[in-house]
Motif scaffolding. Structure first.
Motif, PDB file in Angstrom:
ATOM      1  N   ALA A  14     -32.758   2.059  21.175  1.00  0.00           N
ATOM      2  CA  ALA A  14     -31.916   2.014  22.260  1.00  0.00           C
ATOM      3  C   ALA A  14     -32.417   1.677  23.482  1.00  0.00           C
ATOM      4  CB  ALA A  14     -31.471   3.534  22.121  1.00  0.00           C
ATOM      5  N   PRO A  15     -31.875   0.558  24.010  1.00  0.00           N
ATOM      6  CA  PRO A  15     -32.345  -0.069  25.279  1.00  0.00           C
ATOM      7  C   PRO A  15     -32.157   1.062  26.358  1.00  0.00           C
ATOM      8  CG  PRO A  15     -31.072  -1.566  24.293  1.00  0.00           C
ATOM      9  CD  PRO A  15     -30.757  -0.305  23.435  1.00  0.00           C
ATOM     10  N   LEU A  16     -33.227   1.086  27.192  1.00  0.00           N
ATOM     11  CA  LEU A  16     -33.233   2.000  28.198  1.00  0.00           C
ATOM     12  C   LEU A  16     -31.958   2.124  29.177  1.00  0.00           C
ATOM     13  CD1 LEU A  16     -34.728   4.440  29.882  1.00  0.00           C
ATOM     14  CD2 LEU A  16     -35.890   2.797  31.068  1.00  0.00           C
ATOM     15  N   GLY A  17     -31.263   0.579  29.378  1.00  0.00           N
ATOM     16  CA  GLY A  17     -30.299   0.508  30.285  1.00  0.00           C
ATOM     17  C   GLY A  17     -28.988   1.384  29.804  1.00  0.00           C
ATOM     18  N   LEU A  18     -28.816   1.246  28.574  1.00  0.00           N
ATOM     19  CA  LEU A  18     -27.608   1.998  28.007  1.00  0.00           C
ATOM     20  C   LEU A  18     -27.882   3.451  27.960  1.00  0.00           C
ATOM     21  CD1 LEU A  18     -24.894   1.999  26.958  1.00  0.00           C
ATOM     22  CD2 LEU A  18     -25.839   1.592  24.611  1.00  0.00           C
ATOM     23  N   GLY A  19     -28.974   3.868  27.342  1.00  0.00           N
ATOM     24  CA  GLY A  19     -29.097   5.262  27.170  1.00  0.00           C
ATOM     25  C   GLY A  19     -29.190   6.150  28.422  1.00  0.00           C
ATOM     26  N   LEU A  20     -29.995   5.474  29.456  1.00  0.00           N
ATOM     27  CA  LEU A  20     -30.169   6.387  30.775  1.00  0.00           C
ATOM     28  C   LEU A  20     -28.727   6.165  31.489  1.00  0.00           C
ATOM     29  CD1 LEU A  20     -31.776   7.698  32.688  1.00  0.00           C
ATOM     30  CD2 LEU A  20     -32.722   5.604  33.604  1.00  0.00           C
ATOM     31  N   GLY A  21     -28.220   4.904  31.318  1.00  0.00           N
ATOM     32  CA  GLY A  21     -27.129   4.752  32.557  1.00  0.00           C
ATOM     33  C   GLY A  21     -26.039   5.424  31.823  1.00  0.00           C
ATOM     34  N   PRO A 433     -18.407 -14.119  15.254  1.00  0.00           N
ATOM     35  CA  PRO A 433     -19.509 -15.327  15.451  1.00  0.00           C
ATOM     36  C   PRO A 433     -20.830 -14.754  16.141  1.00  0.00           C
ATOM     37  CG  PRO A 433     -17.266 -15.855  16.318  1.00  0.00           C
ATOM     38  CD  PRO A 433     -17.289 -14.467  15.973  1.00  0.00           C
ATOM     39  N   GLY A 434     -21.849 -15.373  15.673  1.00  0.00           N
ATOM     40  CA  GLY A 434     -23.150 -14.760  16.146  1.00  0.00           C
ATOM     41  C   GLY A 434     -23.687 -13.550  15.163  1.00  0.00           C
ATOM     42  N   ASN A 435     -22.960 -13.479  14.216  1.00  0.00           N
ATOM     43  CA  ASN A 435     -23.261 -12.346  13.167  1.00  0.00           C
ATOM     44  C   ASN A 435     -23.786 -10.941  13.756  1.00  0.00           C
ATOM     45  OD1 ASN A 435     -23.981 -11.029  10.811  1.00  0.00           O
ATOM     46  ND2 ASN A 435     -26.187 -12.069  10.685  1.00  0.00           N
ATOM     47  N   GLY A 436     -23.099 -10.396  14.721  1.00  0.00           N
ATOM     48  CA  GLY A 436     -23.357  -9.204  15.325  1.00  0.00           C
ATOM     49  C   GLY A 436     -24.059  -9.286  16.488  1.00  0.00           C
ATOM     50  N   ASN A 437     -24.299 -10.340  17.203  1.00  0.00           N
ATOM     51  CA  ASN A 437     -24.838 -10.342  18.376  1.00  0.00           C
ATOM     52  C   ASN A 437     -23.833 -10.788  19.363  1.00  0.00           C
ATOM     53  OD1 ASN A 437     -27.566 -10.259  17.909  1.00  0.00           O
ATOM     54  ND2 ASN A 437     -27.496 -12.149  16.914  1.00  0.00           N
ATOM     55  N   PRO A 438     -22.954  -9.736  20.216  1.00  0.00           N
ATOM     56  CA  PRO A 438     -21.769  -9.743  20.735  1.00  0.00           C
ATOM     57  C   PRO A 438     -22.017 -10.250  22.006  1.00  0.00           C
ATOM     58  CG  PRO A 438     -22.513  -7.212  20.801  1.00  0.00           C
ATOM     59  CD  PRO A 438     -23.765  -8.347  19.964  1.00  0.00           C
ATOM     60  N   SER A 439     -22.378 -11.419  22.274  1.00  0.00           N
ATOM     61  CA  SER A 439     -22.814 -12.140  23.667  1.00  0.00           C
ATOM     62  C   SER A 439     -21.526 -12.879  24.109  1.00  0.00           C
ATOM     63  CB  SER A 439     -24.059 -13.129  23.389  1.00  0.00           C
ATOM     64  OG  SER A 439     -23.815 -14.094  22.394  1.00  0.00           O
ATOM     65  N   ASN A 440     -20.408 -13.001  23.322  1.00  0.00           N
ATOM     66  CA  ASN A 440     -19.448 -13.893  23.600  1.00  0.00           C
ATOM     67  C   ASN A 440     -18.153 -13.092  24.263  1.00  0.00           C
ATOM     68  OD1 ASN A 440     -18.846 -12.849  21.096  1.00  0.00           O
ATOM     69  ND2 ASN A 440     -17.572 -14.836  20.533  1.00  0.00           N
ATOM     70  N   LEU A 441     -18.390 -11.696  24.564  1.00  0.00           N
ATOM     71  CA  LEU A 441     -17.173 -10.898  24.966  1.00  0.00           C
ATOM     72  C   LEU A 441     -16.869 -10.766  26.437  1.00  0.00           C
ATOM     73  CD1 LEU A 441     -17.556  -7.900  22.289  1.00  0.00           C
ATOM     74  CD2 LEU A 441     -16.030  -9.953  22.291  1.00  0.00           C
ATOM     75  N   ALA A 442     -17.581 -11.583  27.206  1.00  0.00           N
ATOM     76  CA  ALA A 442     -17.630 -11.488  28.512  1.00  0.00           C
ATOM     77  C   ALA A 442     -16.201 -11.960  29.326  1.00  0.00           C
ATOM     78  CB  ALA A 442     -18.563 -12.448  29.450  1.00  0.00           C
ATOM     79  N   PRO A 443     -15.438 -13.083  28.456  1.00  0.00           N
ATOM     80  CA  PRO A 443     -14.067 -13.251  28.932  1.00  0.00           C
ATOM     81  C   PRO A 443     -13.253 -12.215  28.653  1.00  0.00           C
ATOM     82  CG  PRO A 443     -15.298 -15.032  27.874  1.00  0.00           C
ATOM     83  CD  PRO A 443     -16.074 -13.816  27.619  1.00  0.00           C
ATOM     84  N   ARG A 473     -26.600  -3.651  21.552  1.00  0.00           N
ATOM     85  CA  ARG A 473     -26.612  -5.033  21.677  1.00  0.00           C
ATOM     86  C   ARG A 473     -25.464  -5.553  22.671  1.00  0.00           C
ATOM     87  NH1 ARG A 473     -27.840  -4.869  16.134  1.00  0.00           N
ATOM     88  NH2 ARG A 473     -25.799  -5.678  15.660  1.00  0.00           N
ATOM     89  N   LEU A 474     -24.329  -5.337  22.604  1.00  0.00           N
ATOM     90  CA  LEU A 474     -23.331  -5.528  23.383  1.00  0.00           C
ATOM     91  C   LEU A 474     -23.845  -4.940  24.906  1.00  0.00           C
ATOM     92  CD1 LEU A 474     -20.442  -6.194  23.943  1.00  0.00           C
ATOM     93  CD2 LEU A 474     -19.566  -3.873  23.670  1.00  0.00           C
ATOM     94  N   ASN A 475     -24.182  -3.805  25.150  1.00  0.00           N
ATOM     95  CA  ASN A 475     -24.481  -3.268  26.360  1.00  0.00           C
ATOM     96  C   ASN A 475     -25.626  -4.306  27.059  1.00  0.00           C
ATOM     97  OD1 ASN A 475     -24.642  -1.272  28.404  1.00  0.00           O
ATOM     98  ND2 ASN A 475     -26.629  -1.144  27.801  1.00  0.00           N
ATOM     99  N   LYS A 476     -26.731  -4.757  26.232  1.00  0.00           N
ATOM    100  CA  LYS A 476     -27.727  -5.503  26.702  1.00  0.00           C
ATOM    101  C   LYS A 476     -26.973  -6.853  27.095  1.00  0.00           C
ATOM    102  CE  LYS A 476     -32.106  -7.706  25.320  1.00  0.00           C
ATOM    103  NZ  LYS A 476     -33.116  -7.737  24.269  1.00  0.00           N
ATOM    104  N   ALA A 477     -26.083  -7.445  26.350  1.00  0.00           N
ATOM    105  CA  ALA A 477     -25.436  -8.862  26.465  1.00  0.00           C
ATOM    106  C   ALA A 477     -24.551  -8.688  27.787  1.00  0.00           C
ATOM    107  CB  ALA A 477     -24.565  -9.265  25.245  1.00  0.00           C
ATOM    108  N   GLN A 478     -24.284  -7.668  28.036  1.00  0.00           N
ATOM    109  CA  GLN A 478     -23.460  -7.362  29.452  1.00  0.00           C
ATOM    110  C   GLN A 478     -24.127  -6.785  30.624  1.00  0.00           C
ATOM    111  OE1 GLN A 478     -20.049  -8.313  29.531  1.00  0.00           O
ATOM    112  NE2 GLN A 478     -20.597  -9.154  27.492  1.00  0.00           N
ATOM    113  N   GLY A 479     -25.225  -6.877  30.421  1.00  0.00           N
ATOM    114  CA  GLY A 479     -26.250  -6.572  31.863  1.00  0.00           C
ATOM    115  C   GLY A 479     -26.145  -5.064  31.972  1.00  0.00           C
TER     116      GLY A 479
END
Length: 578
Positions: A14-21, A433-443, A473-479
């Motif tokens: 769990a990245p700290l950003g999501l868990g703490l935020g 697309p990206g096999n579970g790396n949700p980096s294309n959901l910003a739009p 991973r989604l949270n990380k991709a969305q900053g």
């Protein structure tokens, strides 16, 4: 993987950003600021039904029938469905490369009194059947989208049940099952709605559980401009990996099973399959469940037969230490060392000979005692998954894998392989697309669309941990701002999409609509147990000491339903998400 290593993996993913935020937001007394909503849908009345069959035109679409259904002509979870129009048709009828006839068959149900919304119902398993377009929502039976006034479509994803064993050999049928059927049906359905009501849908939603959840998750990546809300239940977005882990697990349960013991094949009453359930019997699974409860039940502030603090439990529970070890013969109250080792390996997701992970780990949860858990691990792993792995998920396809001789080291790379005939791998077809790396959901996020995910913590085929890590991973991709447009709700005790010792009757579509159209993000959603007298069907696996109508809040991850210290223990009002 050793248990200590496995617990460490849970603590460090769990990245700290999501868990703490998110945790700070959950603990705050000030509700999160609502996001800017999309304009709410406006309803209207049905203008035509019978004439749709002769008047509707859309490229590659044929309407076979259109007929009114009177109020009460369809019942859903004990409720009469209001008057609506039932439309049946097909898209892209063709002769397959295998000489068989293919088409994307569908049905749509169009309410007489329409709420202005469209719901695309994703179905489960390998599809192959047009299930009634009720707008099923996952979890235990509850109101569907149709009852709530949505226009609903359901399809077979491009092949019939008679083709289920072979459609993976036909390249276009593979593509339709993977993602193209949804893409083809979506504009047609919106056009049909416009013909029936005089206007298209103001807001569009897609949802389902299991493979239906996968359809919705894939649509979020591939069709982010076509839907405003995505209801994603137990998404098998790495379906080939999960099926392969089933084969791997079956190979390890086989030596522990009673030699020669068999059970009936679930799809062929004239055939038998090995009784792998004898390797870990129902009483033994109940023993494991009680050990999990003994270590984890009170972590949420109350011993009530539910483990709400899922992540804390993974760090606290150790199958080797906490489950009694048999000193003599197996009697249901203990596990042998070999059983403990195998259970730990299966729950860790399996590994190839070179150490490569096959699939995600599974969380330990009291729902391991559920019958659905055993069905997936011990029956479907033998009866269904070999067919899927061999004919649908590998390239080029092969004969159905045999449990005894299946070479996992060969099959694991095969699910990512391509060929001239199959230019997209089985894994690429099934996954976003990206096999579970949700980096294309910003739009999607920028447009104001929203996603709600849910998963039974004791799902035995698709791991809730896999969904949790996808969300991280989604949270990380969305900053660190995934919660602005996506929420994940784990369901303690629940097996695959429903069932188990759990409160599994809930509606997440209503909160999703409220988030999309009013800007109110869901943080806690009430779930109820299906005890005696439940109109949607009784869950026979509820513990006897639970109230028939027990309720609990489903909490947006990573917050946990925690007892307030007072109040009736059977009521969700006595718990807070924090």
């Amino acid at each position: 993987m050793k248990n200590a290593q496995r617990r460490t993996a849970y603590r460090t993913t769990a990245p700290l950003g999501l868990g703490l935020g998110l945790l700070l937001a959950a603990c705050s007394t000030t509700p999160p600021t609502p996001t800017t909503p999309l304009a709410p849908a406006v309803g209207t009345s049905l203008r035509q039904c019978d004439t749709l069959a002769s008047q509707f035109r859309f490229d590659q679409a044929t309407i076979d029938s259109a007929a009114p259904v009177a109020a009460g002509g369809l019942m859903l979870a004990g409720q009469p469905v209001a008057a609506h129009c039932l439309v049946k048709g097909q898209m892209h009828k063709r002769k397959g490369s295998d000489g068989r006839d293919y088409a994307i068959a569908f049905e749509m149900r169009l309410p007489q009194a329409w709420n202005g919304r469209f719901y695309h119902q994703g179905n489960g398993g390998l599809d192959g059947a047009v299930r009634p377009a009720e707008g099923a929502l996952g979890g235990g039976p509850t109101t569907g989208a149709l009852v709530q006034g949505f226009a609903v479509i359901s399809s077979d994803a491009g092949h019939t049940g008679a083709q289920t064993a072979v459609f993976g050999l036909e390249p276009q049928a593979r593509l339709d099952y993977g993602y193209q059927a949804v893409a083809k049906l979506t504009p047609m359905a919106k056009s049909l709605i416009a013909s029936a009501y005089g206007k298209g849908p103001d807001r569009s939603y897609i949802g389902g559980c299991s493979n239906g959840g996968r359809h919705a998750m894939v649509a979020a990546s591939r069709l982010g401009d076509q839907y405003d809300g995505y209801l994603i239940g137990a998404p098998g977005y790495r379906l080939p990996n999960a099926a392969l882990a089933q084969l791997w697990g079956a190979q390890r349960w086989t030596p522990l099973a009673t030699p020669g013991a068999t059970v009936k094949h679930p799809l062929n009453p004239n055939a038998n399959i090995p009784d792998l359930g004898s390797a870990l019997t129902a009483p033994e699974r109940q023993t494991v469940a009680q050990a999990i409860l003994g270590r984890c039940d009170a972590l949420d502030g109350l011993k009530d037969g539910l483990v709400q603090a899922t992540q804390a439990c993974q760090a606290a529970f150790d199958v080797a230490r906490d489950v009694p070890t048999c000193a003599g013969a197996r009697n249901g109250s203990c596990l042998t060392p070999a059983q403990k080792t195998t259970l730990a390996q299966v729950m860790a997701g399996g590994k190839a000979t070179n150490g490569q992970s096959i699939y995600s780990a599974f969380p330990y949860d009291a729902g391991i005692a559920g019958s659905n858990w055993a069905t997936w691990k011990f029956i479907n792993s033998v009866a269904l998954d070999p067919l899927s792995v061999g004919t649908i998920f590998t390239a080029p396809p092969a004969a159905p894998a045999d449990i005894a001789s299946a070479n996992i080291d060969v099959l694991l790379p095969a699910i990512s392989a391509t060929s001239a005939t199959y230019p997209e791998s089985g894994l690429a077809l099934m996954s976003p697309p990206g096999n579970g790396n949700p980096s294309n959901l910003a739009p999607l996020r920028a447009r104001g669309a929203k996603m709600v995910l849910y998963h039974g913590v004791s799902d035995a085929i698709f791991s809730a941990e896999d969904t949790r890590q996808w969300f991280e991973r989604l949270n990380k991709a969305q900053g660190g701002k995934a919660s602005d447009f996506a929420r994940y709700f784990p369901v303690p005790g629940m097996n695959h999409c429903s069932g188990g010792p759990t409160a599994d009757q809930f509606d997440l579509l209503g909160p999703l609509v409220k988030w999309v159209e009013q800007g109110v993000a869901p943080q806690a959603v009430t779930a109820s147990a299906r005890g005696a007298g439940n109109a949607g069907g009784v869950n026979a696996e509820l513990p006897a000491e639970w109230a028939a109508n027990r309720s609990r809040p489903l909490c947006a991850y990573p917050s946990v339903a925690t007892y307030n210290g007072s109040g009736p223990i059977e009521s969700a009002s006595s718990f807070s998400c924090r």
